[in-house]
Design a protein around this motif. Sequence first.
Motif, mmCIF file in Angstrom:
data_model
loop_
_atom_site.group_PDB
_atom_site.id
_atom_site.type_symbol
_atom_site.label_atom_id
_atom_site.label_comp_id
_atom_site.label_asym_id
_atom_site.label_seq_id
_atom_site.Cartn_x
_atom_site.Cartn_y
_atom_site.Cartn_z
ATOM 1 N N LYS A 16 0.845 -1.188 0.000
ATOM 2 C CA LYS A 16 0.000 0.000 0.000
ATOM 3 C C LYS A 16 0.882 1.240 0.000
ATOM 4 C CE LYS A 16 -3.797 2.525 0.998
ATOM 5 N NZ LYS A 16 -4.981 2.673 0.129
ATOM 6 N N THR A 17 0.402 2.281 -0.636
ATOM 7 C CA THR A 17 1.026 3.603 -0.547
ATOM 8 C C THR A 17 -0.030 4.590 -0.100
ATOM 9 O OG1 THR A 17 2.596 3.087 -2.308
ATOM 10 C CG2 THR A 17 2.272 5.399 -1.777
ATOM 11 N N ILE A 18 0.224 5.217 1.051
ATOM 12 C CA ILE A 18 -0.703 6.223 1.580
ATOM 13 C C ILE A 18 -0.244 7.571 1.045
ATOM 14 C CG2 ILE A 18 -1.729 7.210 3.655
ATOM 15 C CD1 ILE A 18 -0.852 4.634 5.138
ATOM 16 N N ASP A 19 -1.004 8.159 0.163
ATOM 17 C CA ASP A 19 -0.583 9.353 -0.567
ATOM 18 C C ASP A 19 -1.051 10.641 0.104
ATOM 19 O OD1 ASP A 19 0.711 7.947 -2.701
ATOM 20 O OD2 ASP A 19 -1.284 7.395 -3.456
ATOM 21 N N ASN A 20 -0.718 11.748 -0.580
ATOM 22 C CA ASN A 20 -1.116 13.101 -0.152
ATOM 23 C C ASN A 20 -0.559 13.466 1.213
ATOM 24 O OD1 ASN A 20 -2.702 13.506 -2.530
ATOM 25 N ND2 ASN A 20 -4.301 12.217 -1.603
ATOM 26 N N VAL A 69 3.024 11.311 11.412
ATOM 27 C CA VAL A 69 4.013 11.693 10.408
ATOM 28 C C VAL A 69 4.265 13.191 10.504
ATOM 29 C CG1 VAL A 69 4.576 11.732 7.949
ATOM 30 C CG2 VAL A 69 3.214 9.853 8.894
ATOM 31 N N THR A 70 5.530 13.583 10.721
ATOM 32 C CA THR A 70 5.855 15.015 10.744
ATOM 33 C C THR A 70 5.988 15.522 9.313
ATOM 34 O OG1 THR A 70 8.234 14.555 10.907
ATOM 35 C CG2 THR A 70 7.040 14.876 12.966
ATOM 36 N N GLN A 71 5.498 16.740 9.102
ATOM 37 C CA GLN A 71 5.580 17.407 7.803
ATOM 38 C C GLN A 71 6.179 18.792 8.053
ATOM 39 O OE1 GLN A 71 1.314 16.177 7.507
ATOM 40 N NE2 GLN A 71 1.762 16.148 5.292
ATOM 41 N N ALA A 72 7.521 18.803 8.079
ATOM 42 C CA ALA A 72 8.243 19.980 8.570
ATOM 43 C C ALA A 72 7.882 21.243 7.805
ATOM 44 C CB ALA A 72 9.742 19.718 8.494
ATOM 45 N N GLY A 73 7.886 21.182 6.487
ATOM 46 C CA GLY A 73 7.619 22.381 5.700
ATOM 47 C C GLY A 73 6.210 22.913 5.859
ATOM 48 N N PHE A 74 5.315 22.096 6.410
ATOM 49 C CA PHE A 74 3.916 22.499 6.564
ATOM 50 C C PHE A 74 3.542 22.742 8.029
ATOM 51 C CE2 PHE A 74 4.404 20.371 2.588
ATOM 52 C CZ PHE A 74 3.574 21.039 1.710
ATOM 53 N N ARG A 75 4.533 22.562 8.936
ATOM 54 C CA ARG A 75 4.351 22.814 10.371
ATOM 55 C C ARG A 75 3.242 21.944 10.968
ATOM 56 N NH1 ARG A 75 4.987 29.442 10.933
ATOM 57 N NH2 ARG A 75 7.024 29.557 9.887
ATOM 58 N N THR A 76 3.128 20.725 10.464
ATOM 59 C CA THR A 76 2.026 19.869 10.907
ATOM 60 C C THR A 76 2.509 18.448 11.190
ATOM 61 O OG1 THR A 76 1.485 19.334 8.610
ATOM 62 C CG2 THR A 76 0.261 21.142 9.639
ATOM 63 N N VAL A 77 1.647 17.712 11.900
ATOM 64 C CA VAL A 77 1.781 16.273 12.088
ATOM 65 C C VAL A 77 0.486 15.632 11.600
ATOM 66 C CG1 VAL A 77 1.944 14.395 13.764
ATOM 67 C CG2 VAL A 77 3.378 16.427 14.025
ATOM 68 N N SER A 78 0.591 14.696 10.678
ATOM 69 C CA SER A 78 -0.596 13.984 10.199
ATOM 70 C C SER A 78 -0.800 12.720 11.027
ATOM 71 C CB SER A 78 -0.455 13.609 8.725
ATOM 72 O OG SER A 78 -0.615 14.736 7.902
ATOM 73 N N VAL A 79 -2.058 12.476 11.397
ATOM 74 C CA VAL A 79 -2.425 11.288 12.163
ATOM 75 C C VAL A 79 -3.118 10.317 11.214
ATOM 76 C CG1 VAL A 79 -3.641 10.387 14.174
ATOM 77 C CG2 VAL A 79 -2.746 12.735 14.204
ATOM 78 N N ILE A 80 -2.574 9.102 11.110
ATOM 79 C CA ILE A 80 -3.094 8.101 10.169
ATOM 80 C C ILE A 80 -3.668 6.926 10.946
ATOM 81 C CG2 ILE A 80 -2.485 6.482 8.324
ATOM 82 C CD1 ILE A 80 -0.188 8.391 7.598
ATOM 83 N N ASP A 81 -4.902 6.560 10.634
ATOM 84 C CA ASP A 81 -5.517 5.362 11.189
ATOM 85 C C ASP A 81 -4.935 4.161 10.435
ATOM 86 O OD1 ASP A 81 -7.333 3.108 11.449
ATOM 87 O OD2 ASP A 81 -8.707 4.492 12.410
ATOM 88 N N THR A 82 -4.265 3.244 11.160
ATOM 89 C CA THR A 82 -3.593 2.125 10.489
ATOM 90 C C THR A 82 -4.572 1.095 9.936
ATOM 91 O OG1 THR A 82 -3.306 0.990 12.605
ATOM 92 C CG2 THR A 82 -1.492 2.371 11.860
ATOM 93 N N ARG A 83 -5.803 1.083 10.437
ATOM 94 C CA ARG A 83 -6.781 0.123 9.913
ATOM 95 C C ARG A 83 -7.329 0.581 8.566
ATOM 96 N NH1 ARG A 83 -9.310 0.394 15.792
ATOM 97 N NH2 ARG A 83 -8.451 2.453 15.366
ATOM 98 N N SER A 84 -7.743 1.851 8.516
ATOM 99 C CA SER A 84 -8.260 2.376 7.243
ATOM 100 C C SER A 84 -7.148 2.892 6.349
ATOM 101 C CB SER A 84 -9.253 3.508 7.515
ATOM 102 O OG SER A 84 -8.594 4.612 8.142
#
Length: 491
Positions: A329-333, A351-366
């Motif tokens: 699987k590849t989780i995009d965007n 997942v840290t996204q340094a250039g966007f000053r954010t952390v994305s939270v990913i549900d591992t099931r979905s």
Amino acid sequence: MSTQNPFFSFFSTFPGGTPLKNPDITQSKDIEMGADGPPGDPLEITDTHNGVIKVLTPPGSVFNTSGRYLHRVQNMLDGAHTFGLRANSSSTPFHQWVLTVGAAETLTIEMIKGLISGKEIPEGSSTSETLFAMSGKARANATCYLRIDGVRQQGLIAVDGSRNWTYNTGTQTPGLHSYAVEGNYDSGPVSAPPRTLRIGLSATIPVGKEPVGSVAHPNGSHVYVCNTKGSSVSVIDAGNQTVINTIRLAQDPSGITIHPNGLFLYVYGALASTVWVINTQSQTVTATIKVGVTPNGIAIHPNGTRVYVCSATYRSVTVIDTQNLTVIKTIDNLPGSLRIAINPNGSYLYVTQAGFRTVSVIDTRSQTVIKTVNAGQWPFEIAANPSGSHVFVTDKESGTVSVIETQSHTVIKAISVGQHPSKLAFHPDGSRAYVCLYLDNLVAVIDTQSQAVIKTDSVGQGPGAITVLPDGTLLYVSNAASSTVSVIPAK
């Protein structure tokens, strides 16, 4: 007429008939004994328990025509019993047999203290001391040996009437050692489990060029360090703090994780866009997996079924099935994906996204992004605490660590730590977080309850990765600029 004195010929449990030695320990409160002597001669069998002598045989007891006398004792009290065989109450015993009934005697090392400091050293901890005073329990009025790393040491240790023994060691060498006491009686019982002690608190270990990632084996036996400019993984023996092997890789290993069963390492190469799978037993590469362009971070699911690799250039997280070693699987965007962490129960990726000053939270099931959290000016390295209640994110621009509360997935605090905070790790009990300060050549120690820095420790030049041994005793800090690993106590 026989001139041989009467004697006890056997003791055994009843029922069952398990033979008992002299002396011996038994859980059985019912026993049978046999005594041999001249046929027709009188005898008395006595039992001395807690200083009280009791005659067990009825008046007028004699050896039978075969020269044998059998006797059973039931409902014996716990403790040491000395059985005596004599002709009558005024005679000296011909023979004695000693049994301890009830709970078995336990051999122990109850305390280890520094011989110089006098301070008690807890089980499994580390110390700079090399001489120790030990004490424990064994059979009363017997002797025992000390065993170090499974080897019996010379010299007997006396045990007093209250079962106490003491012993002062010679100088102990640096490294991890185990200690046990062996009884010099019966079949040589040995205390269990052994006491362990790590001697020597600090070390500086030369490794390959520019170490940037590290991980400890789940059993604490080894630490693996990936050297990005050295194109290798250094294998450190955590017992003696030396590099015992160097595993060569094709190009720029940049991050590393390990399977929960300890059998496989997963190492990604940023320029190679590859994940290498290394067998920890043979210490060889067993598989090569192509992933997204310029991977930046790696994490493994707690159940070991998935490896996750993030890529800023590829704007994604690649999911690898660890059984068939293929990308599933590849989780995009996920633009700017820099580092990745997973919570202890495996339900969420961060997942840290340094250039966007954010952390994305990913549900591992979905395998979808469920929330994006604003987390400072340049969110960099990330780790979840052992309970999963909080995620810590270093911000190398502001010199802080953002604390994300994982129920609401919101930042609840920013902790000032120092210049250019990079990798971080938690103590196994969750009480401390350790943050590498790349420009300060320090490790900041955060008390996770007060969420404040309580101390800093000096390390090598350019600390950029950190690992805590599973037993919580030592930190291994990879110093990229000096190509060394600093080993310091985890406090």
